[in-house]
Design a protein around this motif. Structure first.
Motif, PDB file in Angstrom:
ATOM      1  N   LYS A  98      15.271  19.364  -0.631  1.00 44.91           N
ATOM      2  CA  LYS A  98      15.445  18.722  -1.419  1.00 44.91           C
ATOM      3  C   LYS A  98      15.347  17.690  -2.361  1.00 44.91           C
ATOM      4  CE  LYS A  98      20.638  17.996  -2.054  1.00 44.91           C
ATOM      5  NZ  LYS A  98      21.847  17.306  -2.013  1.00 44.91           N
TER       6      LYS A  98
ATOM      7  N   HIS B 224       9.043  18.143  -6.757  1.00 43.36           N
ATOM      8  CA  HIS B 224       8.965  17.472  -5.509  1.00 43.36           C
ATOM      9  C   HIS B 224       8.104  17.436  -5.002  1.00 43.36           C
ATOM     10  CE1 HIS B 224      11.663  17.129  -2.239  1.00 43.36           C
ATOM     11  NE2 HIS B 224      11.596  17.909  -1.561  1.00 43.36           N
TER      12      HIS B 224
ATOM     13  N   SER C 249      14.800  14.614  -4.989  1.00 45.02           N
ATOM     14  CA  SER C 249      15.267  13.714  -4.736  1.00 45.02           C
ATOM     15  C   SER C 249      14.489  12.604  -5.873  1.00 45.02           C
ATOM     16  CB  SER C 249      15.513  13.208  -3.915  1.00 45.02           C
ATOM     17  OG  SER C 249      15.273  12.478  -3.459  1.00 45.02           O
ATOM     18  N   GLN C 250      15.264  11.154  -6.590  1.00 38.64           N
ATOM     19  CA  GLN C 250      14.610  10.469  -6.742  1.00 38.64           C
ATOM     20  C   GLN C 250      13.427  10.105  -6.171  1.00 38.64           C
ATOM     21  OE1 GLN C 250      15.948  10.373  -9.626  1.00 38.64           O
ATOM     22  NE2 GLN C 250      14.068   9.475 -10.540  1.00 38.64           N
TER      23      GLN C 250
ATOM     24  N   HIS D  68      10.680  12.626  -6.368  1.00 43.79           N
ATOM     25  CA  HIS D  68      10.125  13.175  -6.745  1.00 43.79           C
ATOM     26  C   HIS D  68       8.550  12.814  -7.770  1.00 43.79           C
ATOM     27  CE1 HIS D  68      10.607  14.601 -11.508  1.00 43.79           C
ATOM     28  NE2 HIS D  68      10.712  13.626 -12.241  1.00 43.79           N
TER      29      HIS D  68
END
Lengths: 344, 344, 344, 344
Positions: free
Chosen positions: C185, A191, C187-188, C191
């Motif tokens: 959170k 992340h 997520s693509q 990333h």
């Protein structure tokens, strides 16, 4: 040549497409999927618009056998189940996952926590460290393309270990990798906000590339000893820098080490020995298939520090896989891989 | 307390200001310069507008003696000439440069390529690794604030070396640093386009922190052996992660190592021993004065991997300097340094 | 004061902890969770070890009413359901989510695609743009803490719009944000490998902060016009830079604009007007509660460019929330928020 | 073809080498220098080892005339003095600096603060925006290769302005660039520690690309109006994202805009119109010669947002220069430029 890729949506797959698109011997390039059948690939990856607009195809064993080469760039545990049925069916099989690298299925189970491939399929596979295994690769059913870390580590250490110039019993390998090595699946560990401005050590003493490195040291340099190998994540996308430390053996000098490297790789265009280096760094090879190596002996300690850099997605994955394909089809190894490093 | 900073425009200086601005015991904070006299500091550094708008003052020895503490955060070779004349003139002297760290002037010349400080001044200086030298720091004329790398390395290794738990003869230290360690002066080596997306090894076997680490290992752990210590640049601004490797001595277990660390630092609020860690990383301490330490023994090799992280500009420079000031003035060590790590 | 945080594991929550930990008026700080009850918070977030080692508490309405302040830092759609029952039960309620910002429930539904809070609760909430709404905030049941983008945009534009110095009908706002604005959170879109070395525009004309900005321009500057507001992701963790463009009205000069800003914020310590700037940048306010503003009129076009920077997690979230708490408890607004920007 | 590069050590030069090395029509590639004569180029740039190991040559006008093409990738103020003497001497001249872009010498002096090229030489030069000036480029003595920002801006706006679909009088262009646009010379503005984790606006209303964009809008779209154009630095090495805003003219719809773009570039392989985009970003074109364009009309404001991305070092510099060379030698425009974007 007609080429198929299974697992094209991962980073290994994207890099295969990047190089194969301009490879002069490729006539047809097809992408296979287990989930996205029929979708136009450039809908998912805009950067490929007007470059690769074909739909993804369904994985069907009969269909796959019509290709000259099948690359599998899938998560662990997939190609072990898929490839055995394709052996002897026609295509050369080049697997970028870890499923065929370890010869001992128990070891695979222990480090990968997955069911190993059938033993007969493992036995028909060959470790694809191109510079060290060309003859075997040429005739292999399955090429087990090496892991990114092992590629950087082995290319720099094998010539020194094989000639018994450094002491494997005290070998320490400290590797640093960009984040793309973790693949394209989002997780807390990849992340951006927790990875940027951060350097981490992870999987301490547990990385599945440890047995792969030890097995190859045994195979190619005939040395047996458990090694210390650690992996770090640094906040960049591409690149591996591996720093290895070992005492030099009695009577060995820095010149012996450099000579061993230079002689070993004299006819290998993708390995470059850098003699002088104020700074030695991953952007030397960014986006290219080169592996650069530098070695220095500290007279204060009589230990050698051996450093190597690769682009983990190229020489550490897709580039080496294509290099292996070139070997299998008797092409010049650099065919389709002449890309100059980006540096900046 | 009245505090003066010489060399405020460097990164060490900026961090001193960041912490001293909210330090509850500081009444007056003055900045001294050799070149920019009279200029409003926040004109140069906008982030300090409305926070520190005072003009820079000229360096005049008489004036300097009126302060309770003088911090010098200057390039190598400056404080060695400046501080000797201030000894016994009143202020406590805390030097963030490397000029007073090495006790042997010849060694200083060899590694720094500069003229050493007068030997009498060197003898009156004390190595400011707070957790290990509190009593000496309290009464010192000059505190030689440790280097960033040595701080990370020594805090993690000294407890193990002192108790003879690991073997110094095979000690390998592989350190990774953010770019701010190179200071605020632009160069090709710190040029964004050549540093970003890049990891480099530099000054291989030549870094001036090598003799500093060896001297401290000798001083505090009574062990003598040349060490292997390498330094890497990773593309982030702050943070050092040091990974050290050594065989554990006969009969020593991982628990012994953890216990030694925990016992040593039981009453030291800035050192945290992290027992479990899937990932262990620099952002745990970002912007704060903490040093986190993690250790693990690999049963396959019987070698320990010891990892430590600090913010190189805080515990590795300004934070430790203020911690030393707190010690000298009998304040709680955490006074003005309670900043929580940013993590993200 | 006793303070509770609901949603502490998000980045807004982590920043609340960072500042509240050293806030001089806080006696007790408790963290509430809907899922992780009983777990030690520093097990999840190592950077808080020895700083906040308490277990997470279960969310129980009766228990919550014992606190002086409850901060909610939850995803959209949570506090809208949770907070109404706490009104008049004791604690001041400060909501960092978007649930109470839009006065019109239909608009909330349209932009957030969630069920709005009960209309009575929305009516009892007050928009917490501290510098513009102090009196209302002081007596509010629920403070709707502003969004990160709106904070940067409104602080820089409201003084100019209120005095009718620029033309809202041609107002264009181009905002750039670090990735932490997207939360914790994975997520693509967040990333690392796809975010690093990349700048993106996203949610074009669709961002839920558009109606929030328009509503506040109406409320505080009495101007009504749909605006163009776009959002970009740049590869850094923290920081927002908002660049706004508008024609200056007849007879208006750059000096009028600067004066309006300076007069408006003369007594507001967290807003700084920067008159001269070769470069104007987010690291001026990194980690701090400042909002810096710069304005320039281009004589070639007679248009003003207004630039503002904040740390999205501080003035754009947790910092402003604590500033609002300070207002509600008649503390100096800077209490617990005197952190100097990190700059590097 | 025999090709010479003057100014090879800059980033434009390095990228020329990267592409020309694998360009199928290049027989000889020589690098010229004013200072480093005789030095092996790969000694300075390790990434070129085994790729380009030739020594740098001295700049001698007689010698230069033997080449088919001379690229100049020099700082402002160099090629203006050097190229005039080479006109009509044989080689095609392609200048990557700004020295021949502005037709009005007074304007050059005003924005560049340098002595302009002789007016006769300026008149013999042609603006090298390939897609818009092919016929002129083909026969030009000197090609003035466009600036990086103007390339991104003009390719996206010219089709809309030429057809009078958007209102140039309210045109706002907000551009974001990676740091490599500032070249390879270290400065505080490109110093990693002050650039990383930072977004800045710079040269507000003063950038020398403003008159270049206005001149080209006049030349190719026959519209005259001063524009607002601002430039931002984001912490990445490569890439420009330009976001432009303008009211659509009476009766114009989003479809008209998309159609105009698609028709204009139907036969231009390097310009891609992306119709749908949740996110639109620079890594779509990383390392490649593509320019991607996306447009959307906001029905709330009746304004169009036009976004374009390029790699500033490729389509914004070396790539477009080689594309222009291809045009001049009647090669397919994509010759030697078929590189697939890296994306990650």
């Amino acid at each position: 040549m007609n080429v198929g890729i299974i697992g094209a949506t991962g980073y290994g797959g994207l890099e295969l497409i990047r190089f194969l698109h301009t490879h002069p011997e490729i006539e047809k390039l097809d992408l296979f999927t287990s989930s996205d059948e029929g979708n136009k690939f450039s809908n998912k990856y805009t950067h490929l618009m007007n470059i690769y607009d074909e739909p993804l195809l369904k994985i069907e064993p009969d269909r796959l056998s019509e290709y000259d080469v099948i690359f599998t760039s899938t998560p662990s545990g997939v190609s072990s189940q898929l490839l055995p049925s394709l052996i002897d069916k026609g295509p050369k099989l080049i697997d970028l996952s870890g499923d065929f690298r370890l010869k001992d299925p128990l070891q695979y189970e222990q480090w990968y926590k997955k069911t190993p491939a059938p033993i007969e399929a493992i036995q028909k596979s060959v470790y694809g460290l191109t510079e060290w295994n060309e003859a075997e690769i040429q005739k292999a059913d399955i090429v087990a393309n090496p892991g990114c870390y092992p590629t950087a580590v082995l290319l720099s250490l094998l010539p020194l270990l094989k000639e018994n110039l450094i002491d494997v019993k005290h070998l320490i390998i400290d590797a640093k990798s960009g984040i793309s090595g973790a693949g394209n699946k989002p997780s807390q560990m990849t992340h951006f906000s927790e990875t940027n401005e951060n350097t981490a050590i992870y999987k301490l003493h547990q990385h599945q590339h440890i047995p792969e490195i030890e097995q190859a040291i045994n195979l190619f340099a005939n040395q047996t000893s458990p090694i210390t190998f650690t992996t770090h994540l640094v906040p960049m996308t591409r690149g591996i820098l591996a720093t290895s430390y070992a005492p030099v053996n009695e009577g060995v000098t820095e010149k012996h080490l450099i000579d061993a490297l230079q002689v070993t790789y004299a006819n290998h265009p993708f390995v470059r020995i850098i003699k002088e280096a104020n700074k030695f760094e991953t952007n030397q090879v960014y986006g290219s298939n080169y592996c650069d190596i530098h070695v220095k002996v500290d007279p204060r300690t009589n230990r050698a520090t051996v450093v190597s850099v690769i682009d983990n997605l190229v020489k550490g994955a897709a580039g080496q896989a294509i290099q292996n394909m070139n070997v299998q089809f008797n092409l010049d190894q650099t065919t389709g891989l002449k890309h100059v490093p980006l540096f900046i």
